[in-house]
Design a protein around this motif. Structure first.
Motif, PDB file in Angstrom:
ATOM      1  N   UNK A 155      71.469  84.877  24.279  1.00 35.85           N
ATOM      2  CA  UNK A 155      70.197  84.141  24.242  1.00 35.85           C
ATOM      3  C   UNK A 155      70.303  82.803  24.963  1.00 35.85           C
ATOM      4  N   UNK A 156      70.891  82.811  26.142  1.00 33.19           N
ATOM      5  CA  UNK A 156      71.022  81.540  26.869  1.00 33.19           C
ATOM      6  C   UNK A 156      70.017  81.476  28.016  1.00 33.19           C
ATOM      7  N   UNK A 157      69.841  80.248  28.501  1.00 25.10           N
ATOM      8  CA  UNK A 157      68.870  79.991  29.573  1.00 25.10           C
ATOM      9  C   UNK A 157      69.614  79.334  30.735  1.00 25.10           C
ATOM     10  N   UNK A 158      69.325  79.801  31.943  1.00 27.54           N
ATOM     11  CA  UNK A 158      69.943  79.228  33.148  1.00 27.54           C
ATOM     12  C   UNK A 158      68.884  78.453  33.930  1.00 27.54           C
ATOM     13  N   UNK A 159      69.202  77.197  34.272  1.00 24.59           N
ATOM     14  CA  UNK A 159      68.276  76.372  35.057  1.00 24.59           C
ATOM     15  C   UNK A 159      68.975  75.980  36.356  1.00 24.59           C
ATOM     16  N   UNK A 179      67.951  91.717  29.857  1.00 23.19           N
ATOM     17  CA  UNK A 179      67.982  90.743  28.758  1.00 23.19           C
ATOM     18  C   UNK A 179      69.399  90.356  28.357  1.00 23.19           C
ATOM     19  N   UNK A 180      70.299  90.330  29.335  1.00 20.00           N
ATOM     20  CA  UNK A 180      71.635  89.831  29.008  1.00 20.00           C
ATOM     21  C   UNK A 180      71.583  88.325  28.788  1.00 20.00           C
ATOM     22  N   UNK A 181      70.793  87.626  29.582  1.00 25.29           N
ATOM     23  CA  UNK A 181      70.466  86.233  29.235  1.00 25.29           C
ATOM     24  C   UNK A 181      68.963  86.189  28.949  1.00 25.29           C
ATOM     25  N   UNK A 182      68.539  85.128  28.281  1.00 31.90           N
ATOM     26  CA  UNK A 182      67.162  85.077  27.774  1.00 31.90           C
ATOM     27  C   UNK A 182      66.148  84.811  28.887  1.00 31.90           C
ATOM     28  N   UNK A 183      66.475  83.828  29.735  1.00 30.88           N
ATOM     29  CA  UNK A 183      65.502  83.432  30.766  1.00 30.88           C
ATOM     30  C   UNK A 183      66.182  82.556  31.808  1.00 30.88           C
ATOM     31  N   UNK A 184      65.489  82.385  32.934  1.00 37.39           N
ATOM     32  CA  UNK A 184      65.953  81.439  33.960  1.00 37.39           C
ATOM     33  C   UNK A 184      64.779  80.566  34.385  1.00 37.39           C
ATOM     34  N   UNK A 185      65.097  79.329  34.741  1.00 40.45           N
ATOM     35  CA  UNK A 185      64.116  78.406  35.312  1.00 40.45           C
ATOM     36  C   UNK A 185      64.671  77.913  36.638  1.00 40.45           C
ATOM     37  N   UNK A 186      63.993  78.239  37.732  1.00 40.74           N
ATOM     38  CA  UNK A 186      64.549  77.951  39.063  1.00 40.74           C
ATOM     39  C   UNK A 186      63.595  77.088  39.883  1.00 40.74           C
TER      40      UNK A 186
END
Ligand SMILES: O=C(O)C(=O)CO
Length: 245
Positions: A155-159, A179-186
């Motif tokens: 449940x991690x987020x990558x920015x 859904x291996x990670x929760x979301x990304x913000x790019x």
């Protein structure tokens, strides 16, 4: 008018004796604002929410809207330069429990910010939020790839506010889709502009902005002023405000 130098063949300019100056630091706050915006937007599902709203699907109490807290989390910053430090200063106001950072060297400012330097692997395993705030170099190209994404929490987020080339986008697509990670913000991607049928754009958990990092009136004016002064100084044979080499 840029802080990053990855789009310029610096060695070739040096060889030809062509002066080069850039505009670092004046954009630290504006870019840090965008990083925090992306972090919140990705963690709280802004993109899925906007899609629901615009398609007339807005319903109360549905599970798709459930996002993640920032308070109590661990935030890992890759690259604790001026922008990374400005991000930590902002996120302190969100009651983050722990700040980690990784980078080439110890940053003297880290102690006052309460950020602990750890190896990249450790940062990826421990962080709820991973923020890329480092330049794109031969060393950092595809730093986030299939192997390093596997180390991140489910449940991690990558920015990413650095450069698109820091991430292997095919691997990111798979990690987000599965859904291996929760979301990304790019804020940065490859290529820019990203074609509108790019697979990352189709994902509800990939919140993308069109490289808005330094795009405030105040910051762009400050960058223009430095660029103009760099040129005038170079024409007078003096050292630029920010000589790039
Ligand atoms: O100046 C730069 O390098 C930027 O990416 C601004 O957003």
């Amino acid at each position: 008018m840029s802080s990053g130098l990855d789009h310029i063949r610096v060695e070739e300019l040096k060889k030809r004796g062509i002066a080069l100056g850039n505009c670092p630091h004046v954009l630290d706050n504006a870019v840090a604002d965008i990083a925090v915006g992306l972090l919140i937007g990705a963690a709280r599902k802004f993109k899925a929410g906007i899609r629901e709203l615009e398609s007339g699907q807005w319903k109360y109490g549905v599970q798709w809207s459930t996002g993640l807290d920032i308070a109590g989390s661990t935030v890992g910053i890759i690259g604790l330069g001026g922008i990374g430090q400005a991000i930590v200063r902002r996120l302190k106001g969100f009651d983050v429990a722990r700040f980690l950072y990784s980078g080439r060297s110890d940053k003297p400012q880290a102690k006052a910010l309460g950020a602990e330097r750890v190896p990249l692997e450790h940062l990826l395993k421990e962080s709820n939020y991973v923020v890329l705030a480092c330049p794109l170099t031969n060393e950092t190209q595809n730093l986030i790839n299939a192997d390093t994404l596997k180390l991140m929490k489910k449940n991690s987020v990558l920015v990413n506010i650095g450069r698109g080339g820091l991430i292997d986008q095919n691997a990111l697509y798979d990690a987000l889709k599965g859904n291996h990670i929760f979301a990304a913000g790019l804020d940065v991607v490859t290529p820019e502009p990203l074609p509108k049928d790019h697979p990352l754009i189709s994902l509800p958990n990939c919140f993308i902005l069109p490289h808005l990092g330094s795009a405030t009136i105040e910051t762009r004016n400050a960058m223009a002023s430095i660029a103009a002064n760099n040129i005038l100084l170079a024409l007078e044979g003096k050292s630029m405000l920010f000589p790039a080499y």
